[in-house]
Write a protein that holds these residues in place. Structure first.
Motif, short mmCIF file in Angstrom:
data_model
loop_
_atom_site.label_atom_id
_atom_site.label_comp_id
_atom_site.label_asym_id
_atom_site.label_seq_id
_atom_site.Cartn_x
_atom_site.Cartn_y
_atom_site.Cartn_z
N SER A 236 41.00 32.83 36.41
CA SER A 236 41.58 33.98 37.09
C SER A 236 41.46 35.26 36.27
O SER A 236 41.82 36.34 36.76
N LEU A 237 40.99 35.16 35.05
CA LEU A 237 40.79 36.36 34.24
C LEU A 237 39.76 37.30 34.88
O LEU A 237 39.77 38.50 34.61
N LYS A 238 38.90 36.76 35.74
CA LYS A 238 37.96 37.63 36.46
C LYS A 238 38.73 38.64 37.31
O LYS A 238 38.38 39.82 37.35
N PHE A 239 39.76 38.17 37.99
CA PHE A 239 40.58 39.08 38.80
C PHE A 239 41.33 40.09 37.93
O PHE A 239 41.58 41.22 38.35
N MET A 240 41.71 39.68 36.73
CA MET A 240 42.44 40.58 35.85
C MET A 240 41.56 41.75 35.38
O MET A 240 42.06 42.83 35.08
N LEU A 241 40.24 41.54 35.34
CA LEU A 241 39.34 42.65 35.05
C LEU A 241 39.44 43.72 36.14
O LEU A 241 39.41 44.92 35.85
N LEU A 242 39.57 43.29 37.40
CA LEU A 242 39.78 44.24 38.49
C LEU A 242 41.14 44.92 38.35
O LEU A 242 41.26 46.14 38.51
N LEU A 243 42.16 44.13 38.05
CA LEU A 243 43.52 44.65 37.95
C LEU A 243 43.62 45.74 36.89
O LEU A 243 44.33 46.74 37.07
#
Length: 252
Positions: free
Chosen positions: A189-196
């Motif tokens: 889920s760190l991929k989504f945190m790059l967006l965040l």
């Protein structure tokens, strides 16, 4: 909501500690599940710990590593916790540190609060629309407005997240629609945190995932004027379906 998030963050920290103990020991006890995906002693330990903490809330729990209740039962739930005790088991086994503990609160099939904890990195993301979103207790400001795919296509340059393990031909074809692309990658889920955190603009996932892979991050993104959309019809993903598999999606 603050009380529920406090319990969920406690659960994530405790699960993360157990995961790190096993991570450091190399006694992973890796096995294959029915779908051929790996599961380790850390997945199981984290599931047990999180389930114990969340039991205090009297809200049902649906966990990747637990019993999956029949759809007829799940349709009666107004609220439930959706949990991936160790998201990125392959990252855990390869020891690159890019794995997370994911805990989401679902209300009427929509994610309304989420916790994403990366034990090796020591980063804890949590929040909801009501509370705002935080990383290590520091507020992450929301975008002024939601973006559209058309907005992104018009950008002179763009940073796109590409999965290391699942870069399908469909994903490559989709990325080819953009000009001046910088590709970046991260596990779980760190991929989504790059967006965040504004470190990337778009995450196309044209490869199967499960509801527990996305729900916690989805709640955080929604609270920050971002989203996870069906690749085909641009509607937000929903949860607690009869089949817990997600459709292909775009996140931005």
């Amino acid at each position: 909501m603050k009380q529920l998030l406090a319990i969920a963050t406690e659960a994530a920290y405790a699960a993360g500690k157990a995961i790190l103990d096993i991570y450091g020991s190399n006694a992973f006890d890796t096995r294959k599940k029915a779908d051929a995906s790996p599961v380790t002693a850390a997945d199981k330990a984290a599931h047990a710990i999180i389930s114990g903490y969340l039991a205090r809330t009297n809200i049902p729990v649906l966990s990747e590593e637990g019993k999956h209740q029949d759809f007829s039962t799940r349709t009666q739930w107004e609220y439930f916790w959706l949990v991936d005790p160790l998201d990125g088991t392959k990252e855990f086994i390869s020891k690159n540190g890019e794995f997370t503990v994911n805990i989401a609160l679902i209300h009427l099939n929509k994610p309304v609060a989420g916790v994403v904890y990366a034990p090796v990195l020591g980063d804890l993301y949590y929040g909801s629309l009501e509370t705002g979103v935080y990383k290590n207790n520091i507020s992450i400001p929301a975008l002024a407005r939601k973006q559209s795919l058309s907005d992104l296509l018009l950008r002179p340059s763009i940073t796109i997240i590409a999965s290391r393990s699942h870069l399908s031909d469909e994903t490559k074809d989709f990325i080819a629609r953009f000009s001046n692309v910088t590709l970046t990658s991260m596990g779980s889920s760190l991929k989504f945190m790059l967006l965040l955190e504004g470190k990337a603009d778009l995450y196309p996932r044209l490869f199967p995932t499960m509801e527990w892979d996305t729900a916690a991050a989805h709640a955080l993104l929604n609270a920050s004027n971002r989203g996870i959309y069906h690749a085909g019809n641009k509607e937000e993903l929903t949860y607690n379906k009869a089949d817990l598999t997600n459709p292909y999606f775009l996140s931005y």
